[in-house]
Design a protein around this motif. Sequence first.
Motif, PDB file in Angstrom:
ATOM      1  N   GLN A  24      38.993  85.256 -78.674  1.00 56.44           N
ATOM      2  CA  GLN A  24      38.721  84.339 -77.441  1.00 56.44           C
ATOM      3  C   GLN A  24      37.695  83.336 -77.931  1.00 56.44           C
ATOM      4  O   GLN A  24      37.180  83.467 -78.633  1.00 56.44           O
ATOM      5  CB  GLN A  24      38.501  85.097 -76.383  1.00 56.44           C
ATOM      6  N   CYS A  25      37.668  82.323 -77.007  1.00 60.46           N
ATOM      7  CA  CYS A  25      36.687  81.071 -77.106  1.00 60.46           C
ATOM      8  C   CYS A  25      35.760  81.319 -76.049  1.00 60.46           C
ATOM      9  O   CYS A  25      36.238  81.494 -74.797  1.00 60.46           O
ATOM     10  CB  CYS A  25      37.374  79.832 -76.858  1.00 60.46           C
ATOM     11  N   THR A  26      34.381  81.124 -76.288  1.00 53.79           N
ATOM     12  CA  THR A  26      33.471  81.428 -75.356  1.00 53.79           C
ATOM     13  C   THR A  26      32.443  80.246 -75.525  1.00 53.79           C
ATOM     14  O   THR A  26      32.345  79.319 -76.387  1.00 53.79           O
ATOM     15  CB  THR A  26      32.376  82.760 -75.752  1.00 53.79           C
ATOM     16  N   ASP A  27      31.968  79.795 -74.177  1.00 56.06           N
ATOM     17  CA  ASP A  27      31.196  78.687 -74.015  1.00 56.06           C
ATOM     18  C   ASP A  27      29.894  78.815 -75.090  1.00 56.06           C
ATOM     19  O   ASP A  27      29.329  79.682 -75.424  1.00 56.06           O
ATOM     20  CB  ASP A  27      30.658  78.465 -72.551  1.00 56.06           C
ATOM     21  N   TYR A  28      29.760  77.594 -75.687  1.00 52.79           N
ATOM     22  CA  TYR A  28      28.458  77.315 -76.721  1.00 52.79           C
ATOM     23  C   TYR A  28      27.477  76.781 -75.979  1.00 52.79           C
ATOM     24  O   TYR A  28      27.725  75.612 -75.331  1.00 52.79           O
ATOM     25  CB  TYR A  28      28.991  76.474 -77.844  1.00 52.79           C
ATOM     26  N   ASN A  29      26.421  77.265 -75.859  1.00 56.52           N
ATOM     27  CA  ASN A  29      25.281  76.627 -74.865  1.00 56.52           C
ATOM     28  C   ASN A  29      24.303  75.581 -75.719  1.00 56.52           C
ATOM     29  O   ASN A  29      23.437  76.066 -76.465  1.00 56.52           O
ATOM     30  CB  ASN A  29      24.192  77.970 -74.421  1.00 56.52           C
ATOM     31  N   GLU A  30      24.816  74.392 -75.545  1.00 54.65           N
ATOM     32  CA  GLU A  30      24.139  73.458 -76.313  1.00 54.65           C
ATOM     33  C   GLU A  30      22.686  73.364 -75.851  1.00 54.65           C
ATOM     34  O   GLU A  30      21.816  72.971 -76.720  1.00 54.65           O
ATOM     35  CB  GLU A  30      24.867  72.025 -76.279  1.00 54.65           C
ATOM     36  N   CYS A  31      22.310  73.815 -74.776  1.00 50.87           N
ATOM     37  CA  CYS A  31      20.851  73.607 -74.297  1.00 50.87           C
ATOM     38  C   CYS A  31      19.945  74.452 -75.220  1.00 50.87           C
ATOM     39  O   CYS A  31      18.737  74.203 -75.010  1.00 50.87           O
ATOM     40  CB  CYS A  31      20.657  74.039 -72.924  1.00 50.87           C
ATOM     41  N   GLN A  32      20.508  75.571 -75.899  1.00 52.38           N
ATOM     42  CA  GLN A  32      19.470  76.303 -76.565  1.00 52.38           C
ATOM     43  C   GLN A  32      19.130  75.640 -77.906  1.00 52.38           C
ATOM     44  O   GLN A  32      18.181  76.318 -78.725  1.00 52.38           O
ATOM     45  CB  GLN A  32      20.327  77.331 -77.039  1.00 52.38           C
ATOM     46  N   GLN A  33      19.616  74.694 -78.518  1.00 54.61           N
ATOM     47  CA  GLN A  33      19.481  73.882 -79.644  1.00 54.61           C
ATOM     48  C   GLN A  33      18.098  73.256 -79.599  1.00 54.61           C
ATOM     49  O   GLN A  33      17.775  72.665 -78.346  1.00 54.61           O
ATOM     50  CB  GLN A  33      20.433  72.785 -80.019  1.00 54.61           C
ATOM     51  N   THR A  34      17.176  73.496 -80.635  1.00 53.26           N
ATOM     52  CA  THR A  34      15.834  72.680 -80.670  1.00 53.26           C
ATOM     53  C   THR A  34      16.083  71.220 -80.412  1.00 53.26           C
ATOM     54  O   THR A  34      16.877  70.379 -80.953  1.00 53.26           O
ATOM     55  CB  THR A  34      15.102  72.939 -81.807  1.00 53.26           C
ATOM     56  N   GLY A  35      15.196  70.814 -79.398  1.00 52.18           N
ATOM     57  CA  GLY A  35      15.045  69.237 -79.383  1.00 52.18           C
ATOM     58  C   GLY A  35      16.105  68.523 -78.393  1.00 52.18           C
ATOM     59  O   GLY A  35      16.308  67.335 -78.041  1.00 52.18           O
ATOM     60  N   MET A  36      17.047  69.576 -77.932  1.00 49.06           N
ATOM     61  CA  MET A  36      18.244  69.132 -77.063  1.00 49.06           C
ATOM     62  C   MET A  36      17.776  68.647 -75.429  1.00 49.06           C
ATOM     63  O   MET A  36      16.970  69.186 -74.995  1.00 49.06           O
ATOM     64  CB  MET A  36      19.164  70.068 -76.621  1.00 49.06           C
ATOM     65  N   CYS A  37      17.950  67.159 -75.110  1.00 41.76           N
ATOM     66  CA  CYS A  37      17.456  66.744 -74.072  1.00 41.76           C
ATOM     67  C   CYS A  37      15.935  66.561 -73.969  1.00 41.76           C
ATOM     68  O   CYS A  37      15.384  66.814 -72.931  1.00 41.76           O
ATOM     69  CB  CYS A  37      18.052  67.357 -72.596  1.00 41.76           C
ATOM     70  N   ALA A  38      15.183  66.113 -75.073  1.00 42.39           N
ATOM     71  CA  ALA A  38      13.953  66.162 -75.040  1.00 42.39           C
ATOM     72  C   ALA A  38      13.439  64.979 -73.817  1.00 42.39           C
ATOM     73  O   ALA A  38      14.302  63.957 -73.947  1.00 42.39           O
ATOM     74  CB  ALA A  38      13.511  65.333 -76.412  1.00 42.39           C
ATOM     75  N   ASN A  39      12.283  65.236 -73.265  1.00 41.23           N
ATOM     76  CA  ASN A  39      12.022  64.401 -72.215  1.00 41.23           C
ATOM     77  C   ASN A  39      12.854  64.489 -71.051  1.00 41.23           C
ATOM     78  O   ASN A  39      12.968  63.525 -70.176  1.00 41.23           O
ATOM     79  CB  ASN A  39      11.679  63.029 -72.618  1.00 41.23           C
ATOM     80  N   GLY A  40      13.406  65.732 -71.094  1.00 41.52           N
ATOM     81  CA  GLY A  40      14.410  65.866 -69.710  1.00 41.52           C
ATOM     82  C   GLY A  40      14.740  67.318 -69.532  1.00 41.52           C
ATOM     83  O   GLY A  40      14.229  68.276 -70.188  1.00 41.52           O
ATOM     84  N   ILE A  41      15.744  67.492 -68.849  1.00 48.09           N
ATOM     85  CA  ILE A  41      16.151  68.762 -68.319  1.00 48.09           C
ATOM     86  C   ILE A  41      17.573  69.030 -68.756  1.00 48.09           C
ATOM     87  O   ILE A  41      18.403  68.097 -68.568  1.00 48.09           O
ATOM     88  CB  ILE A  41      16.103  69.309 -67.048  1.00 48.09           C
ATOM     89  N   SER A  60      19.639  58.397 -73.918  1.00 45.95           N
ATOM     90  CA  SER A  60      19.753  57.742 -74.926  1.00 45.95           C
ATOM     91  C   SER A  60      21.371  57.430 -75.237  1.00 45.95           C
ATOM     92  O   SER A  60      22.256  57.978 -74.592  1.00 45.95           O
ATOM     93  CB  SER A  60      19.411  58.531 -76.169  1.00 45.95           C
ATOM     94  N   ILE A  61      21.660  56.487 -76.225  1.00 41.49           N
ATOM     95  CA  ILE A  61      22.849  56.360 -76.398  1.00 41.49           C
ATOM     96  C   ILE A  61      23.896  57.491 -76.826  1.00 41.49           C
ATOM     97  O   ILE A  61      25.106  57.642 -76.365  1.00 41.49           O
ATOM     98  CB  ILE A  61      23.214  55.072 -77.489  1.00 41.49           C
ATOM     99  N   SER A  62      23.210  58.262 -77.626  1.00 39.66           N
ATOM    100  CA  SER A  62      23.987  59.674 -78.144  1.00 39.66           C
ATOM    101  C   SER A  62      24.227  60.454 -76.821  1.00 39.66           C
ATOM    102  O   SER A  62      24.999  61.460 -76.924  1.00 39.66           O
ATOM    103  CB  SER A  62      23.082  60.003 -79.381  1.00 39.66           C
ATOM    104  N   GLY A  63      23.165  60.452 -75.940  1.00 40.07           N
ATOM    105  CA  GLY A  63      23.520  61.574 -74.887  1.00 40.07           C
ATOM    106  C   GLY A  63      22.620  62.807 -75.110  1.00 40.07           C
ATOM    107  O   GLY A  63      22.827  63.491 -74.286  1.00 40.07           O
ATOM    108  N   LEU A  64      21.946  62.826 -76.371  1.00 41.75           N
ATOM    109  CA  LEU A  64      21.313  64.202 -76.581  1.00 41.75           C
ATOM    110  C   LEU A  64      19.803  64.153 -76.176  1.00 41.75           C
ATOM    111  O   LEU A  64      19.246  65.157 -76.167  1.00 41.75           O
ATOM    112  CB  LEU A  64      21.516  64.284 -78.173  1.00 41.75           C
ATOM    113  N   SER A  65      19.319  63.062 -75.999  1.00 43.60           N
ATOM    114  CA  SER A  65      18.040  63.030 -75.792  1.00 43.60           C
ATOM    115  C   SER A  65      17.545  61.867 -74.670  1.00 43.60           C
ATOM    116  O   SER A  65      18.503  61.294 -74.221  1.00 43.60           O
ATOM    117  CB  SER A  65      16.917  63.128 -76.778  1.00 43.60           C
ATOM    118  N   CYS A  66      16.511  61.876 -74.126  1.00 40.82           N
ATOM    119  CA  CYS A  66      16.054  60.800 -73.073  1.00 40.82           C
ATOM    120  C   CYS A  66      14.850  59.896 -73.762  1.00 40.82           C
ATOM    121  O   CYS A  66      13.772  60.424 -74.342  1.00 40.82           O
ATOM    122  CB  CYS A  66      15.420  61.357 -72.069  1.00 40.82           C
ATOM    123  N   ASN A  67      14.956  58.705 -73.634  1.00 41.88           N
ATOM    124  CA  ASN A  67      13.966  57.855 -74.267  1.00 41.88           C
ATOM    125  C   ASN A  67      13.232  57.167 -73.292  1.00 41.88           C
ATOM    126  O   ASN A  67      13.652  56.921 -72.289  1.00 41.88           O
ATOM    127  CB  ASN A  67      14.680  56.790 -74.952  1.00 41.88           C
TER     128      ASN A  67
END
Length: 185
Positions: A24-41, A60-67
């Motif tokens: 089975q496929c389970t959700d991967y929690n991207e928020c657990q990655q270090t630095g994900m959504c820096a300066n945001g939630i 940011s353009i990548s959508g991975l962090s906040c500038n």
Amino acid sequence: FRNNDGSFECTCPTGFHLSSDGKQCTDYNECQQTGMCANGICSNMNGSFKCKCNDGYKLSISGLSCNDIDECRENPLICLHGRCRNTVGSYICECEDGYLHSSDGGFCIDKNECQNDNVCGAHGRCINNDGGYQCICDPGYVYERKTCVDIDECLTNPCISGNCINSQGSFKCQCPDGFSLGPDG
């Protein structure tokens, strides 16, 4: 999934990973990655994530962090009557002389110098204007060194054949014995 001879193989879409049993496929929690959504939630979503940026930041353009938003560059009029200085997550208005920070510090407002009761001295009236003030002195006074001071009319020798006596805001001529004041005083 993909069917093979005598077996099958599961493949998961982006944002999911295969369970340890491979079934089975389970959700991967991207928020657990270090630095994900820096300066945001970071908010994990089924198969994805979303960044909500803190005030003063944008995604940011990548959508991975906040500038940091450079408010000074985005709105050149933001600090009218002052100079805008960008700071991390915000900005500061450095106000020109004669101006003060607004209550929220977001812009500069006129400083009312006339609120100081004695700004023009006892013999002047203060008129506030944008970024400064003007002193209107009583008759017989002149504005010098930030106050209204008495004009010494006697310096111009107004009393022909007499003695000049200066007083606050005025003067009078005193005639020698045998002389009287003319009609102009």
